[in-house]
Design a protein around this motif. Sequence first.
Motif, PDB file in Angstrom:
ATOM      1  N   SER A  79       0.989  -1.233   0.012  1.00 49.74           N
ATOM      2  CA  SER A  79      -0.206   0.072  -0.093  1.00 49.74           C
ATOM      3  C   SER A  79       0.945   1.112  -0.055  1.00 49.74           C
ATOM      4  O   SER A  79       1.517   1.718   1.212  1.00 49.74           O
ATOM      5  N   THR A  81       1.204   4.938  -0.420  1.00 45.71           N
ATOM      6  CA  THR A  81       0.056   5.993  -0.192  1.00 45.71           C
ATOM      7  C   THR A  81       0.865   7.319  -1.005  1.00 45.71           C
ATOM      8  O   THR A  81       0.179   8.401  -1.148  1.00 45.71           O
ATOM      9  N   THR A  83       1.445   7.182  -4.248  1.00 43.30           N
ATOM     10  CA  THR A  83       1.061   7.234  -5.842  1.00 43.30           C
ATOM     11  C   THR A  83      -0.427   8.021  -5.805  1.00 43.30           C
ATOM     12  O   THR A  83      -1.101   7.762  -4.702  1.00 43.30           O
ATOM     13  N   GLN A  84      -0.595   8.025  -6.971  1.00 44.39           N
ATOM     14  CA  GLN A  84      -2.239   8.412  -7.188  1.00 44.39           C
ATOM     15  C   GLN A  84      -3.068   7.282  -7.478  1.00 44.39           C
ATOM     16  O   GLN A  84      -4.348   7.507  -7.236  1.00 44.39           O
ATOM     17  N   SER A  85      -2.515   6.174  -8.188  1.00 48.77           N
ATOM     18  CA  SER A  85      -3.678   5.107  -8.288  1.00 48.77           C
ATOM     19  C   SER A  85      -4.159   4.613  -7.146  1.00 48.77           C
ATOM     20  O   SER A  85      -3.465   4.099  -6.416  1.00 48.77           O
ATOM     21  N   TRP A  86      -5.446   4.492  -7.104  1.00 44.42           N
ATOM     22  CA  TRP A  86      -6.127   3.873  -6.088  1.00 44.42           C
ATOM     23  C   TRP A  86      -5.683   2.423  -5.791  1.00 44.42           C
ATOM     24  O   TRP A  86      -5.502   2.142  -4.370  1.00 44.42           O
ATOM     25  N   ILE A  87      -5.609   1.800  -6.707  1.00 50.04           N
ATOM     26  CA  ILE A  87      -5.262   0.354  -6.530  1.00 50.04           C
ATOM     27  C   ILE A  87      -3.894   0.078  -5.779  1.00 50.04           C
ATOM     28  O   ILE A  87      -3.811  -0.926  -5.204  1.00 50.04           O
ATOM     29  N   ARG A  88      -3.091   0.945  -5.941  1.00 52.24           N
ATOM     30  CA  ARG A  88      -1.803   0.832  -5.429  1.00 52.24           C
ATOM     31  C   ARG A  88      -1.800   1.537  -3.712  1.00 52.24           C
ATOM     32  O   ARG A  88      -0.942   1.199  -3.224  1.00 52.24           O
ATOM     33  N   ARG A  89      -2.851   2.539  -3.630  1.00 42.49           N
ATOM     34  CA  ARG A  89      -2.771   3.234  -2.516  1.00 42.49           C
ATOM     35  C   ARG A  89      -3.548   2.244  -1.450  1.00 42.49           C
ATOM     36  O   ARG A  89      -3.389   2.418  -0.408  1.00 42.49           O
ATOM     37  N   THR A  90      -4.535   1.349  -1.961  1.00 42.89           N
ATOM     38  CA  THR A  90      -5.509   0.781  -0.951  1.00 42.89           C
ATOM     39  C   THR A  90      -4.899   0.004  -0.133  1.00 42.89           C
ATOM     40  O   THR A  90      -3.728  -0.573  -0.325  1.00 42.89           O
ATOM     41  N   ARG A  91      -5.301  -0.010   1.430  1.00 37.66           N
ATOM     42  CA  ARG A  91      -4.800  -0.706   2.331  1.00 37.66           C
ATOM     43  C   ARG A  91      -5.299  -2.179   2.654  1.00 37.66           C
ATOM     44  O   ARG A  91      -5.043  -2.976   3.231  1.00 37.66           O
TER      45      ARG A  91
END
Length: 454
Positions: A79, A81, A83-91
């Motif tokens: 996860s 935080t 980056t912009q991409s939600w798929i990479r940010r999600t926990r």
Amino acid sequence: MRRGAWSTRYAFYLATVGSAFSLGNLWRFPYVVNSNGGGAFVLLYILCALALGLPIVVAELMLGKAYKQSVIVATEQLSDTSTQSWIRRTRIWSFVGTLANFSSVVLLSFYSVICGWVLFFLMKYVAKISSKAEISNTLFTTLMDNGWLQVALMSVHLLITTLVVSKGLKEGVEKLTAWIMPLFVVLMIYLVFKSISLPGATEAMRFLFYPDFSSFSKDTLLKVLGHVFFTLSVGMGAMVVFGSYLKEDSYVPRSGFRVAILDIIVCLFAGFLIFPIIFTLSSIEDVGPALLFNSLPVLFEKIGLGRLFGLFFFLCLYLAVLGASIMLLETSVANLIDKRKFNRQKASWIMIGIAFVLGLPAALSSTVLVGVKVFNKDILRFYDSLLIDTMLPLVVLGMALVVGFGMPRKVKEEHFISENEMDSEKFFRNWHFLIRWIVPGVIVIAIALSLWPK
Ligand code: TRP
């Protein structure tokens, strides 16, 4: 923190194959094949193991090797935080790691009950080696009629496992296994030869390889998947831990491929070993988890020096299941150490305590709790199906998404694409497609099918 690495390639294979080659192959494969109609199940098993199990083995090893952490921390690190991409940010990825770790503890509890059975057979063979009386198939019934004996055996097994893990005696056990495993393989080959010369062998081969799809039910696909994941030791973070000890120069796809292929071969071998005995006895019925324990002693009574072989077989099997239990405990202990910074002793005792409490109802399911049915199953079978047919496919679904979408493509390419390996770019694309779409897709279909109203 500096992390150890496997001292040799052989040590890596010994640990991974050792953990994969265990009860799943010898005890569970024959019985699920028997309960689910034979050939068609076997065919689907081979297909799913190659197309779905193998890519997941590679994925888990890669996750471990790339992040050098056990599964909870490795998935947390995904996860990002920044980056912009939600798929990479999600926990959400770390939730998969936690669930995987949870499964390894629950598995250890139920697994230990069966390991206790193996221990019982081993002790009986040691005791009976010089007696004339037949070792009959009432042995298993004796065990089933005595729930507290099962609790005692399970406790002894858990204790041995904890001592090995907490005292760092692993090296000794590994050395012993390194000697015993090759001998076990030779012994299995010999026993398979003996077994396929029994009169029931032709019929057994037909049962194993002639696909009769009429035996399929709407749950079959999920059961196949559960077994594939179980026997390959995926969905619990174990392969992630193994991968985290891989040396930099090891090529993950090849390691994963070897482990998976060997494991499939051992499952088939177990089929060759068990089914001719059953067809010779001409009493093919759904005896469930008792299958291995009821059939093998018959073979040992029939062949020359059979009891000695029996003793050696159960000794090897016990070492194999001890190895697997060590790895299971090690997986959850590694998580506690990496995540909560517990010391090894404390982490081992906590995990074993949980496994003991969870294992109690399973050990007592054939006596004190015999009347208790959950979803029409006794407690042991309920554990088996909850864990293997339900939890494992769910965790593997998560794991496929974690590696497929959560892990940066660059990192995956680094570990997969290599100038020294032929066509590695093409293999990478295929593998990535399988992990992203086919593995999750098939698991979702299997779950939907099994939930479909009759
Ligand atoms: N594959 C093992 C067997 O066939 C069982 C298992 C599942 C396992 N997951 C594991 C063993 C993790 C060690 C670690 O019996």
